[in-house]
Design a protein around this motif. Sequence first.
Motif, mmCIF file in Angstrom:
data_model
loop_
_atom_site.group_PDB
_atom_site.id
_atom_site.type_symbol
_atom_site.label_atom_id
_atom_site.label_comp_id
_atom_site.label_asym_id
_atom_site.label_seq_id
_atom_site.Cartn_x
_atom_site.Cartn_y
_atom_site.Cartn_z
ATOM 1 N N ALA A 1 -16.195 52.249 -13.899
ATOM 2 C CA ALA A 1 -15.514 51.250 -13.063
ATOM 3 C C ALA A 1 -14.601 50.374 -13.914
ATOM 4 O O ALA A 1 -13.455 50.076 -13.519
ATOM 5 C CB ALA A 1 -16.561 50.400 -12.343
ATOM 6 N N SER B 1 -10.473 50.286 -13.516
ATOM 7 C CA SER B 1 -9.832 49.002 -13.185
ATOM 8 C C SER B 1 -8.891 48.560 -14.295
ATOM 9 O O SER B 1 -7.781 48.056 -14.022
ATOM 10 C CB SER B 1 -10.905 47.931 -12.958
ATOM 11 O OG SER B 1 -11.786 48.311 -11.925
ATOM 12 N N LEU C 1 -19.969 45.562 -9.375
ATOM 13 C CA LEU C 1 -20.084 46.258 -8.102
ATOM 14 C C LEU C 1 -20.721 47.634 -8.296
ATOM 15 O O LEU C 1 -21.648 48.012 -7.571
ATOM 16 C CB LEU C 1 -18.696 46.392 -7.460
ATOM 17 C CG LEU C 1 -18.625 47.231 -6.179
ATOM 18 C CD1 LEU C 1 -19.440 46.596 -5.071
ATOM 19 C CD2 LEU C 1 -17.171 47.416 -5.750
ATOM 20 N N SER D 1 -15.503 44.585 -10.511
ATOM 21 C CA SER D 1 -15.647 46.020 -10.225
ATOM 22 C C SER D 1 -16.787 46.627 -11.034
ATOM 23 O O SER D 1 -17.521 47.508 -10.545
ATOM 24 C CB SER D 1 -14.330 46.751 -10.538
ATOM 25 O OG SER D 1 -14.051 46.707 -11.945
#
Length: 524
Positions: free
Chosen positions: A42, A46, A275, A272
């Motif tokens: 992630a 990102s 998450l 992110s």
Amino acid sequence: MISHPSFLPKLVKLPRFTTLLSSTLAALAAAICAIGLMGTAAWLISSAALHPPLATLTLAITAVRTFGIGRAGFRYLERYLSHKLAFHSFTKLQLFLYDRAAAALPLREGLIAQGQWLQALTTGCGTLRDFYLRGLLPPLITLLLLIAISAGLYPLVGKLALLLLPLFLLHLLLPYWAAVLPAPTAGTYRTLLSDSVNGRDELAAAGSWAAFLPHLDQQAKSLNLQQQQESAKDYRTDFLLQLLDVLVFLLLLAGLAQCVLHNASLSFIDLSLWLMILLAAMQELQPLAKAARTIQRSQQAAQVILTKPLPQTPVESTAPIDKSNSLLTIQQVDFGYQPAIPILQGLSFRIAHGQHTAIVGDSGSGKTTLAGLICGFWPADSGSIYLTGQISANLQTSFLFTGTIRDNFQRLIPGISDAAILRCLRISKLDRWLTNQPAGLDTCLTANAQNLSGGQRNRLLTALALAKPGELLILDEPTAGLDKKTASALLTELLIELDKQQRTLLLITHDSPAAARMKQVIHL
């Protein structure tokens, strides 16, 4: 031996500590790599969207590869070690189970209770094997991961981070409490199905087969309905847990979004990352419901295996026993398979060395039961049984193994010579039959010697009991199924051989001429 609170410590102590620790560490490493893979992937995606210098992404690219390879490697290692742990514990459980069955069998409640108990033991042993794979390791690993994630989230979202720990407990406790205890439906259906297979001819002869089938069908439908109700209850519990997972996830995500939008303590790239970590953590919670049900079933299995039925302790008589020249002394013995239905009451007698004795009585008077008590199958309810020597016995429940005649003798007496086997078969008047068999001692027997006649089977069992050394030889109806001439010749040869070996015969019989040849006759 095992109670509800001590269930887990007992099973955790069963395997080697090093095997348990290595399995736990491998599983933890695999889970860390899985979460690390999600998080770094992630962050990498990102960050790459912002077009940073390639050198900035090098470490993340390396971490993704490392976590990916590590996840696969540690997962295989965890599978190997956890299965090694499970099967090592399974072996120890089987050995314990064998010792327990050897001490408790045969059960005085009868063959049906004995079969149900053995079935519960064997299935319970398999359930306890799965405890290590599906009941112990998943909750332990998930708890360690959630503690680490909560510690990382706490500086960002405060007390919201602690929601992960109650969620963990709910994933264990709700399925555990909701698990349906086994009802007797399965056992009842299994018994009826066995009766229908084994007693089909008798039911057909009695004209009851058509009336029996609807009853069996009704039990099958009841069992199917019970299983559907259990599945529906599990489904509702799992659905509720998934709703709780979504609620906690949204609350934590809202807390992290606050950090990004208001106090700027967290970047969108970090958001992110968190998450994906939270999504991976929620995935680790999914096996917990199955683990809780496995723990519940394992607890029930452990209670059956380690507590019921316990070998009963005989009640010792305090009266003095005259043991002078006595091979066997029975003093004030009471016994019954059911407490309310006594079979033997106040039985007392003695057998001296060389005093061949017959036990006679009507069917159901307790002759074979008495032989079982002397052999130690069950303890007497009261009184004393004192034996000064070893026993060899042929009872009505004796079993013959599939294999050759020689195999059956060698199972009982390893290393016995063919000459000794042939001598015992000659005394038992089975030598002429054996001469007509082309394979001789290598003649094969089917299960429990069903390919022999009743008389041949009895004589073979007599030969086996005679071959086994023991000061007291117990024979249960050895002349049953024999003509008078053969029965008399067998008994004559037998008494001559026993006198030569200075052994004593305890004969259980309905045969009056045979009983009359004994030095002592006891009527029950």
